[in-house]
Design a protein around this motif. Structure first.
Motif, PDB file in Angstrom:
ATOM      1  N   PHE A 167      78.795   4.033  71.492  1.00 15.32           N
ATOM      2  CA  PHE A 167      79.143   5.194  71.685  1.00 15.32           C
ATOM      3  C   PHE A 167      78.016   6.120  71.985  1.00 15.32           C
ATOM      4  CE2 PHE A 167      80.141   9.529  70.319  1.00 15.32           C
ATOM      5  CZ  PHE A 167      81.410   9.650  70.493  1.00 15.32           C
ATOM      6  N   ILE A 168      76.898   6.004  71.520  1.00 16.26           N
ATOM      7  CA  ILE A 168      75.929   6.971  71.857  1.00 16.26           C
ATOM      8  C   ILE A 168      75.091   6.651  73.186  1.00 16.26           C
ATOM      9  CG2 ILE A 168      73.429   7.411  70.888  1.00 16.26           C
ATOM     10  CD1 ILE A 168      74.509   7.130  68.263  1.00 16.26           C
ATOM     11  N   ALA A 169      75.118   5.282  73.524  1.00 15.13           N
ATOM     12  CA  ALA A 169      74.592   4.754  74.818  1.00 15.13           C
ATOM     13  C   ALA A 169      75.286   5.419  75.851  1.00 15.13           C
ATOM     14  CB  ALA A 169      74.627   3.188  74.787  1.00 15.13           C
ATOM     15  N   ALA A 170      76.935   5.067  75.811  1.00 15.83           N
ATOM     16  CA  ALA A 170      77.755   5.631  76.723  1.00 15.83           C
ATOM     17  C   ALA A 170      77.598   7.041  76.927  1.00 15.83           C
ATOM     18  CB  ALA A 170      79.183   5.367  76.541  1.00 15.83           C
ATOM     19  N   ARG A 171      77.676   7.741  75.811  1.00 18.73           N
ATOM     20  CA  ARG A 171      77.195   9.226  75.972  1.00 18.73           C
ATOM     21  C   ARG A 171      76.014   9.716  76.688  1.00 18.73           C
ATOM     22  NH1 ARG A 171      75.013  13.104  72.647  1.00 18.73           N
ATOM     23  NH2 ARG A 171      76.029  15.323  72.447  1.00 18.73           N
ATOM     24  N   ARG A 172      74.926   8.914  76.217  1.00 16.68           N
ATOM     25  CA  ARG A 172      73.593   9.276  76.664  1.00 16.68           C
ATOM     26  C   ARG A 172      73.527   9.078  78.332  1.00 16.68           C
ATOM     27  NH1 ARG A 172      70.101   6.753  73.278  1.00 16.68           N
ATOM     28  NH2 ARG A 172      70.142   8.457  71.918  1.00 16.68           N
ATOM     29  N   HIS A 173      74.118   7.863  78.680  1.00 17.61           N
ATOM     30  CA  HIS A 173      74.161   7.344  79.958  1.00 17.61           C
ATOM     31  C   HIS A 173      74.794   8.392  81.098  1.00 17.61           C
ATOM     32  CE1 HIS A 173      75.485   4.935  83.537  1.00 17.61           C
ATOM     33  NE2 HIS A 173      74.440   4.600  83.188  1.00 17.61           N
ATOM     34  N   ASP A 174      75.844   8.936  80.623  1.00 16.98           N
ATOM     35  CA  ASP A 174      76.836   9.757  81.412  1.00 16.98           C
ATOM     36  C   ASP A 174      76.750  11.155  81.127  1.00 16.98           C
ATOM     37  OD1 ASP A 174      78.307   9.644  84.002  1.00 16.98           O
ATOM     38  OD2 ASP A 174      79.984  10.178  82.738  1.00 16.98           O
ATOM     39  N   TRP A 175      75.704  11.769  80.400  1.00 26.09           N
ATOM     40  CA  TRP A 175      75.761  13.109  80.068  1.00 26.09           C
ATOM     41  C   TRP A 175      75.528  14.016  81.177  1.00 26.09           C
ATOM     42  CZ3 TRP A 175      77.409  15.585  75.846  1.00 26.09           C
ATOM     43  CH2 TRP A 175      77.160  16.908  75.668  1.00 26.09           C
ATOM     44  N   GLN A 176      76.747  15.112  81.241  1.00 20.43           N
ATOM     45  CA  GLN A 176      76.615  16.102  82.233  1.00 20.43           C
ATOM     46  C   GLN A 176      76.361  17.286  81.661  1.00 20.43           C
ATOM     47  OE1 GLN A 176      80.610  15.760  83.853  1.00 20.43           O
ATOM     48  NE2 GLN A 176      80.100  13.853  85.051  1.00 20.43           N
ATOM     49  N   GLN A 177      75.068  17.764  81.793  1.00 20.16           N
ATOM     50  CA  GLN A 177      74.703  19.532  81.450  1.00 20.16           C
ATOM     51  C   GLN A 177      75.239  20.445  82.186  1.00 20.16           C
ATOM     52  OE1 GLN A 177      73.264  19.558  78.430  1.00 20.16           O
ATOM     53  NE2 GLN A 177      72.993  21.832  78.506  1.00 20.16           N
ATOM     54  N   THR A 178      74.978  20.441  83.371  1.00 18.11           N
ATOM     55  CA  THR A 178      75.520  21.377  84.271  1.00 18.11           C
ATOM     56  C   THR A 178      76.194  20.731  85.556  1.00 18.11           C
ATOM     57  OG1 THR A 178      73.359  21.233  85.699  1.00 18.11           O
ATOM     58  CG2 THR A 178      73.733  22.886  83.784  1.00 18.11           C
ATOM     59  N   ASP A 179      76.881  21.324  86.250  1.00 15.57           N
ATOM     60  CA  ASP A 179      77.435  20.994  87.541  1.00 15.57           C
ATOM     61  C   ASP A 179      76.629  21.412  88.730  1.00 15.57           C
ATOM     62  OD1 ASP A 179      78.061  23.721  87.903  1.00 15.57           O
ATOM     63  OD2 ASP A 179      80.266  23.530  87.883  1.00 15.57           O
ATOM     64  N   GLU A 180      77.087  21.121  90.058  1.00 16.87           N
ATOM     65  CA  GLU A 180      76.179  21.442  91.197  1.00 16.87           C
ATOM     66  C   GLU A 180      75.963  22.824  91.261  1.00 16.87           C
ATOM     67  OE1 GLU A 180      79.143  19.607  91.522  1.00 16.87           O
ATOM     68  OE2 GLU A 180      78.234  17.660  91.410  1.00 16.87           O
ATOM     69  N   GLN A 181      76.831  23.721  90.872  1.00 19.78           N
ATOM     70  CA  GLN A 181      76.425  25.123  90.992  1.00 19.78           C
ATOM     71  C   GLN A 181      75.758  25.685  89.758  1.00 19.78           C
ATOM     72  OE1 GLN A 181      79.903  24.149  91.242  1.00 19.78           O
ATOM     73  NE2 GLN A 181      79.482  23.955  93.630  1.00 19.78           N
ATOM     74  N   GLY A 182      75.430  24.830  88.840  1.00 19.94           N
ATOM     75  CA  GLY A 182      74.556  25.293  87.815  1.00 19.94           C
ATOM     76  C   GLY A 182      75.476  25.748  86.673  1.00 19.94           C
ATOM     77  N   HIS A 183      76.656  25.568  86.516  1.00 22.16           N
ATOM     78  CA  HIS A 183      77.783  25.895  85.376  1.00 22.16           C
ATOM     79  C   HIS A 183      77.400  25.091  84.166  1.00 22.16           C
ATOM     80  CE1 HIS A 183      80.058  27.725  88.889  1.00 22.16           C
ATOM     81  NE2 HIS A 183      79.793  28.693  88.188  1.00 22.16           N
ATOM     82  N   LEU A 184      77.084  25.486  83.144  1.00 23.12           N
ATOM     83  CA  LEU A 184      77.203  24.902  81.717  1.00 23.12           C
ATOM     84  C   LEU A 184      78.457  23.954  81.797  1.00 23.12           C
ATOM     85  CD1 LEU A 184      74.793  24.138  79.696  1.00 23.12           C
ATOM     86  CD2 LEU A 184      75.911  26.034  78.332  1.00 23.12           C
ATOM     87  N   LEU A 185      78.016  22.676  81.363  1.00 20.96           N
ATOM     88  CA  LEU A 185      79.199  21.669  81.270  1.00 20.96           C
ATOM     89  C   LEU A 185      79.180  21.043  79.673  1.00 20.96           C
ATOM     90  CD1 LEU A 185      79.457  19.463  84.552  1.00 20.96           C
ATOM     91  CD2 LEU A 185      81.007  21.442  83.779  1.00 20.96           C
ATOM     92  N   ARG A 186      77.991  20.391  79.477  1.00 22.15           N
ATOM     93  CA  ARG A 186      77.901  19.843  78.192  1.00 22.15           C
ATOM     94  C   ARG A 186      78.930  18.770  77.947  1.00 22.15           C
ATOM     95  NH1 ARG A 186      76.259  24.656  74.547  1.00 22.15           N
ATOM     96  NH2 ARG A 186      74.101  25.208  75.687  1.00 22.15           N
TER      97      ARG A 186
END
Length: 188
Positions: free
Chosen positions: A130-149
């Motif tokens: 679970f932790i490895a999958a989360r860490r591997h594909d974490w999206q903090q922001t999109d291309e426009q800089g909007h916060l996703l988390r």
């Protein structure tokens, strides 16, 4: 035919005893009289909830020698008032089925055989993945800089056997972990 055998017929016993509807001693055999309900042999009664759907029908679980001997509807339950559906009535078979899995089985990738794992090892393996999958594909922001988390590699499919409180906690856990795909079987 002997007279004794003829008098042993239930219809004759009904007429002779005056039990016209056939609901009393005229239709009761010696074997029937010797039978005892499984509930009378139980050491204790435990209140429980039916595991099959989200209704939450109350059950009384009769236990003898730490083994479930009977499961019946709980008349004190405000939800089911002592009634169970056919699946709930068959709960005892779920508990005592000879083919029921009681151990964690794991099959490694490309393996042909299952291996037994203790519960702690299995839970650790799930948490690590679970932790490895989360860490591997974490999206903090999109291309426009909007916060996703968020992460799109983790999803949850809840079951209808869970009650509202359990589903609420699962939703909170997966949302806090960044999962977007949180669904329940009852909606599908």
């Amino acid at each position: 035919m002997t007279a004794r055998r003829f008098l042993g017929w239930p219809a004759v016993r009904q007429i002779a005893s005056g039990d016209w509807l056939g609901r009393g001693p005229a239709v009761t055999s010696a074997r029937t009289e010797s039978l005892k309900p499984r509930t009378t042999t139980a050491d204790r009664v435990v209140q429980s909830i039916c595991p099959y759907c989200a209704v939450g029908c109350g059950q009384r679980v009769y236990v003898k020698d730490e083994k479930v001997v009977q499961i019946e509807g709980d008349p004190d339950s405000p939800i089911s008032r002592g009634r169970l559906c056919p699946k709930g009535s068959a709960s005892e078979q779920l508990v005592n089925a000879p083919g029921r899995q009681t151990e964690v089985l794991y099959r490694a990738p490309r393996a042909t055989d299952w291996q037994r794992l203790d519960l702690d090892t299995a839970v650790d393996m799930i948490a690590d993945r679970f932790i490895a999958a989360r860490r591997h594909d974490w999206q903090q922001t999109d291309e426009q800089g909007h916060l996703l988390r968020r992460t799109m590699k983790v999803a949850s499919l809840g079951g209808a056997t869970l009650d509202n409180e359990e589903n609420y906690l699962i939703k909170k856990l997966f949302t806090a972990a960044g999962a977007v795909q949180v669904e329940n079987q009852a909606r599908i």
